[in-house]
Design a protein around this motif. Sequence first.
Motif, PDB file in Angstrom:
ATOM      1  N   SER A 191     -78.934 -73.374 -50.306  1.00  0.00           N
ATOM      2  CA  SER A 191     -79.964 -74.546 -50.123  1.00  0.00           C
ATOM      3  C   SER A 191     -79.300 -73.168 -48.511  1.00  0.00           C
ATOM      4  CB  SER A 191     -78.195 -74.788 -49.640  1.00  0.00           C
ATOM      5  OG  SER A 191     -76.997 -74.122 -50.280  1.00  0.00           O
ATOM      6  N   ARG A 192     -79.628 -72.474 -48.471  1.00  0.00           N
ATOM      7  CA  ARG A 192     -79.340 -71.460 -47.399  1.00  0.00           C
ATOM      8  C   ARG A 192     -80.080 -70.219 -47.687  1.00  0.00           C
ATOM      9  NH1 ARG A 192     -75.419 -68.993 -44.357  1.00  0.00           N
ATOM     10  NH2 ARG A 192     -74.326 -68.227 -46.431  1.00  0.00           N
ATOM     11  N   VAL A 193     -80.357 -69.562 -46.934  1.00  0.00           N
ATOM     12  CA  VAL A 193     -82.062 -68.339 -47.298  1.00  0.00           C
ATOM     13  C   VAL A 193     -81.265 -67.551 -45.749  1.00  0.00           C
ATOM     14  CG1 VAL A 193     -83.735 -67.326 -47.252  1.00  0.00           C
ATOM     15  CG2 VAL A 193     -83.415 -70.236 -48.315  1.00  0.00           C
ATOM     16  N   ALA A 194     -81.196 -66.357 -46.762  1.00  0.00           N
ATOM     17  CA  ALA A 194     -81.465 -64.926 -45.755  1.00  0.00           C
ATOM     18  C   ALA A 194     -82.906 -64.265 -46.324  1.00  0.00           C
ATOM     19  CB  ALA A 194     -80.040 -64.470 -45.966  1.00  0.00           C
ATOM     20  N   VAL A 195     -82.992 -63.795 -45.059  1.00  0.00           N
ATOM     21  CA  VAL A 195     -84.152 -62.473 -45.300  1.00  0.00           C
ATOM     22  C   VAL A 195     -84.115 -61.656 -44.611  1.00  0.00           C
ATOM     23  CG1 VAL A 195     -86.975 -62.707 -44.566  1.00  0.00           C
ATOM     24  CG2 VAL A 195     -85.455 -64.786 -44.944  1.00  0.00           C
ATOM     25  N   MET A 196     -84.127 -60.592 -45.693  1.00  0.00           N
ATOM     26  CA  MET A 196     -83.825 -58.811 -45.422  1.00  0.00           C
ATOM     27  C   MET A 196     -85.405 -58.028 -45.141  1.00  0.00           C
ATOM     28  SD  MET A 196     -80.503 -57.761 -47.351  1.00  0.00           S
ATOM     29  CE  MET A 196     -80.836 -56.568 -46.462  1.00  0.00           C
ATOM     30  N   TYR A 197     -85.118 -57.445 -44.021  1.00  0.00           N
ATOM     31  CA  TYR A 197     -86.667 -56.834 -43.117  1.00  0.00           C
ATOM     32  C   TYR A 197     -85.983 -54.754 -43.652  1.00  0.00           C
ATOM     33  CZ  TYR A 197     -90.750 -54.864 -42.065  1.00  0.00           C
ATOM     34  OH  TYR A 197     -91.785 -53.575 -42.498  1.00  0.00           O
ATOM     35  N   ALA A 198     -86.350 -54.101 -44.739  1.00  0.00           N
ATOM     36  CA  ALA A 198     -85.597 -52.737 -44.471  1.00  0.00           C
ATOM     37  C   ALA A 198     -84.482 -52.530 -43.450  1.00  0.00           C
ATOM     38  CB  ALA A 198     -87.062 -52.563 -42.757  1.00  0.00           C
ATOM     39  N   GLY A 199     -83.742 -53.210 -44.708  1.00  0.00           N
ATOM     40  CA  GLY A 199     -82.568 -52.806 -44.448  1.00  0.00           C
ATOM     41  C   GLY A 199     -81.485 -53.687 -43.802  1.00  0.00           C
ATOM     42  N   ARG A 200     -82.251 -54.751 -42.627  1.00  0.00           N
ATOM     43  CA  ARG A 200     -81.406 -55.502 -41.750  1.00  0.00           C
ATOM     44  C   ARG A 200     -81.632 -56.655 -41.855  1.00  0.00           C
ATOM     45  NH1 ARG A 200     -83.691 -52.377 -36.152  1.00  0.00           N
ATOM     46  NH2 ARG A 200     -83.114 -50.237 -37.096  1.00  0.00           N
ATOM     47  N   LEU A 201     -80.800 -57.315 -41.088  1.00  0.00           N
ATOM     48  CA  LEU A 201     -80.925 -59.177 -42.138  1.00  0.00           C
ATOM     49  C   LEU A 201     -81.696 -59.829 -40.495  1.00  0.00           C
ATOM     50  CD1 LEU A 201     -79.625 -61.007 -44.016  1.00  0.00           C
ATOM     51  CD2 LEU A 201     -78.060 -61.295 -42.158  1.00  0.00           C
ATOM     52  N   VAL A 202     -83.286 -59.971 -40.647  1.00  0.00           N
ATOM     53  CA  VAL A 202     -83.585 -60.669 -39.786  1.00  0.00           C
ATOM     54  C   VAL A 202     -83.898 -61.830 -39.427  1.00  0.00           C
ATOM     55  CG1 VAL A 202     -85.571 -58.273 -39.805  1.00  0.00           C
ATOM     56  CG2 VAL A 202     -85.767 -60.439 -41.381  1.00  0.00           C
ATOM     57  N   GLU A 203     -83.696 -62.893 -40.943  1.00  0.00           N
ATOM     58  CA  GLU A 203     -82.726 -64.204 -40.257  1.00  0.00           C
ATOM     59  C   GLU A 203     -82.832 -65.094 -40.619  1.00  0.00           C
ATOM     60  OE1 GLU A 203     -86.874 -66.245 -39.365  1.00  0.00           O
ATOM     61  OE2 GLU A 203     -86.052 -67.772 -39.140  1.00  0.00           O
ATOM     62  N   GLU A 204     -81.485 -66.056 -40.714  1.00  0.00           N
ATOM     63  CA  GLU A 204     -80.576 -66.609 -41.762  1.00  0.00           C
ATOM     64  C   GLU A 204     -80.520 -68.221 -41.299  1.00  0.00           C
ATOM     65  OE1 GLU A 204     -76.330 -65.688 -41.170  1.00  0.00           O
ATOM     66  OE2 GLU A 204     -75.968 -66.233 -42.725  1.00  0.00           O
ATOM     67  N   GLY A 205     -80.893 -68.754 -42.388  1.00  0.00           N
ATOM     68  CA  GLY A 205     -80.925 -70.475 -42.274  1.00  0.00           C
ATOM     69  C   GLY A 205     -80.819 -71.211 -43.451  1.00  0.00           C
ATOM     70  N   LEU A 206     -80.411 -72.827 -42.428  1.00  0.00           N
ATOM     71  CA  LEU A 206     -80.779 -74.035 -44.227  1.00  0.00           C
ATOM     72  C   LEU A 206     -82.165 -73.513 -44.298  1.00  0.00           C
ATOM     73  CD1 LEU A 206     -78.616 -75.858 -42.605  1.00  0.00           C
ATOM     74  CD2 LEU A 206     -77.602 -74.789 -44.594  1.00  0.00           C
ATOM     75  N   GLY A 207     -81.683 -73.810 -46.442  1.00  0.00           N
ATOM     76  CA  GLY A 207     -83.610 -73.381 -46.443  1.00  0.00           C
ATOM     77  C   GLY A 207     -84.805 -74.170 -46.113  1.00  0.00           C
ATOM     78  N   GLN A 208     -85.215 -75.410 -45.811  1.00  0.00           N
ATOM     79  CA  GLN A 208     -85.616 -76.006 -45.401  1.00  0.00           C
ATOM     80  C   GLN A 208     -86.320 -76.291 -43.557  1.00  0.00           C
ATOM     81  OE1 GLN A 208     -88.288 -78.176 -46.914  1.00  0.00           O
ATOM     82  NE2 GLN A 208     -87.132 -76.904 -48.020  1.00  0.00           N
ATOM     83  N   ASP A 209     -84.876 -75.685 -42.663  1.00  0.00           N
ATOM     84  CA  ASP A 209     -85.124 -75.114 -41.454  1.00  0.00           C
ATOM     85  C   ASP A 209     -85.856 -73.894 -41.702  1.00  0.00           C
ATOM     86  OD1 ASP A 209     -84.007 -77.389 -40.683  1.00  0.00           O
ATOM     87  OD2 ASP A 209     -81.722 -76.141 -40.221  1.00  0.00           O
ATOM     88  N   LEU A 210     -85.516 -72.852 -42.156  1.00  0.00           N
ATOM     89  CA  LEU A 210     -86.197 -71.712 -41.798  1.00  0.00           C
ATOM     90  C   LEU A 210     -87.422 -71.882 -42.676  1.00  0.00           C
ATOM     91  CD1 LEU A 210     -84.545 -68.269 -42.191  1.00  0.00           C
ATOM     92  CD2 LEU A 210     -86.005 -68.599 -44.986  1.00  0.00           C
ATOM     93  N   PHE A 211     -87.620 -72.268 -43.941  1.00  0.00           N
ATOM     94  CA  PHE A 211     -88.929 -72.368 -44.275  1.00  0.00           C
ATOM     95  C   PHE A 211     -89.833 -73.372 -43.382  1.00  0.00           C
ATOM     96  CE2 PHE A 211     -87.199 -71.552 -48.116  1.00  0.00           C
ATOM     97  CZ  PHE A 211     -87.275 -69.772 -48.001  1.00  0.00           C
ATOM     98  N   ASP A 212     -89.489 -74.554 -42.661  1.00  0.00           N
ATOM     99  CA  ASP A 212     -90.593 -75.387 -42.139  1.00  0.00           C
ATOM    100  C   ASP A 212     -90.861 -74.879 -40.959  1.00  0.00           C
ATOM    101  OD1 ASP A 212     -90.087 -77.160 -43.965  1.00  0.00           O
ATOM    102  OD2 ASP A 212     -89.080 -78.374 -43.326  1.00  0.00           O
TER     103      ASP A 212
END
Lengths: 327, 333
Positions: B222-243
């Motif tokens: 339901s919720r997704v966190a996106v990581m890049y090079a050791g840092r959390l760059v974005e975090e949100g509910l699945g559909q919000d984040l993908f849409d």
Amino acid sequence: MTLLEATDLRRHYKVRAGRGPFGAKATLRAVDGVSLKIEAGRTLGLVGESGCGKSTTGKLVLGLIAATAGTVRYAGNDMPPTGSAAWRALRPRMQMVYQDPLGALDRRLPVGVQIMEPLAIHGQASPAERRERAAEVMTAVGLQRHQFDRYPHELSGGQRQRVVLARALMTEPDLLVCDEPISALDVSIQAQVVNLLLDLQDRLGIAYLFISHDLRVVRQVSHEVAVMYLGRIVEQGEAESLFAQPTHPYTRALVSAIPVLGPRRERLLLQGDPPNPVDVPSGCAFHTRCPFAVATCRAEAPVLQPTADGRQVACHRADEPALQVAA
Amino acid sequence: MGVPLVEIAGLTVDFGNDWRSRAVDGVDLAIAPGEALGVVGESGSGKSVTWLAALGLLPARARVGGSVRLEGQQLVGAPARLLESVRGKRIAMIFQDPSSCLNPVHRIGRQLGEALKLHRGLSGAAGEAETLRLLDQVGIADAKRRLSDYPHQLSGGLNQRVMIAMALAGQPDLLVADEPTTALDATIQAQILALLAGIRRDTGMALVLISHDLGVVAENVSRVAVMYAGRLVEEGLGQDLFDAPRHPYTQGLLAALPTLTGPRRRLAAIPGTVPEPGKAPAGCSFAPRCPLAEPRCMSEPPASRRVGLLHRAACHLQIEPGFSAGALPRAAE
């Protein structure tokens, strides 16, 4: 123009099914009657799960391993026997790209030397010309000239795959067999290499046999797609329509198994694992996992037959409209 | 979100002495009881190391900073005894390659029995009954016969089911699944993901699904966190984040993905590569590849800020929903 035509290719291995050196002998039918055509400058995608024989098919069409039965014709002529002088002379025309670029490169040689190697092997061009051609090809695949003297470990995964591609392009081939060329790369790098392959095809008119388990990438690069299951092609057709309306139950399960970002679709979940290729089920090899299997499927092996929309499908029930609704 | 089950705050992991070679750099992440959280990122983004550090599974040379709390209890720097009572029992983990996690010279039944004895003190007939129930729960037919099989006699999909059964042996509150289906075929992947969803429905266990495949994550959490090079760059509910992704990296990642439906278009590849360990830029680690980067992106690391309901992004720029950096024209790829 048909560049490569394989007819009824088979590759069987003798294995021991029982335990120890005195176990019962059995035959593993890695590839069992595959026919395919690759047109010049076009891409045929070959998909299927591990162990379905797609990589073996790739090696068979190049003659890297000898076929148990079947014929391959290249540019209108029979493919010379593997290892013969005539076959060697034909090898620069067709090259192979493997999945793991680090495994395909020599860690102790600068990449530039490795890129020039195919010309040395085939005795083409003078050393100065080889160097010049290597620089040209490196530019074409998006590498920089100063990377000529680098070693594989100094490059990133995407750059290494570009080196492997550059090396394959040195002899100006008409056909590249790409065996999972981007599976080892990160998502953001995969797109770079996919775009590069498409650009190279546009510019140089190379034909690809693109082997992959990733249906989304295969759809992106292929004109035609063939789906393999346990050594046979079960469905073949134009890429976009095949993925939009898969006909064979196995293709349907495969397409529906791909996770997507958008709204969730109905999923055709298969039971169990693919059977052991040493012990292929009778009749249609897929009947043990097929939700639509009937008595005929267990007894008779279906053959590839053209359907109304120009597709080739090996399924006894492919024409039944009821089946389409059930999916 | 109510009281979090696990709360990670300012987690850092260093393998060398140089701050530039930080594997995890200030990750804040919380997971509620019963929640399903996806963590996506490319290789080297720190998505696995974050959870290995949380469970104290990293080698001794790794230096872990910050805090990881399990229902208020600090796990970073905790004594081995405490960690042993957490690992497998409160938080279980499964990995990508099941056959290398199982002991090749012991039978499946014995390995499962060991986990049951360790976590629940079950042995003898009770242990065997529970082993059979677990194998049945993970959908292994003919469980009784399978008990005496060795891992090499099972397929990759079956081995992963055994690993899941072993992870369930301690009845954990949280299962961390690190690329659980990456080594499996597409049809088997669908089976395993359906199995995990079913188990979660039945037991109310929380799940952290680590994957490089955005599709796998989108369908299962339901919720997704996106990581890049050791840092959390974005975090949100699945559909919000993908849409409506707000971080240029997430936007780029989505634009680079080929689709299975709709018209075929040229993929918008993200130029360049992930910064090598030890060569991270001083500012935002995505800045060298970012089509929108400004001078301050190179020098100042952006703080994570709220961009919507339960939606956070670490970017200096105010990117409106609907705008996509992935669609911008690019220089050389």
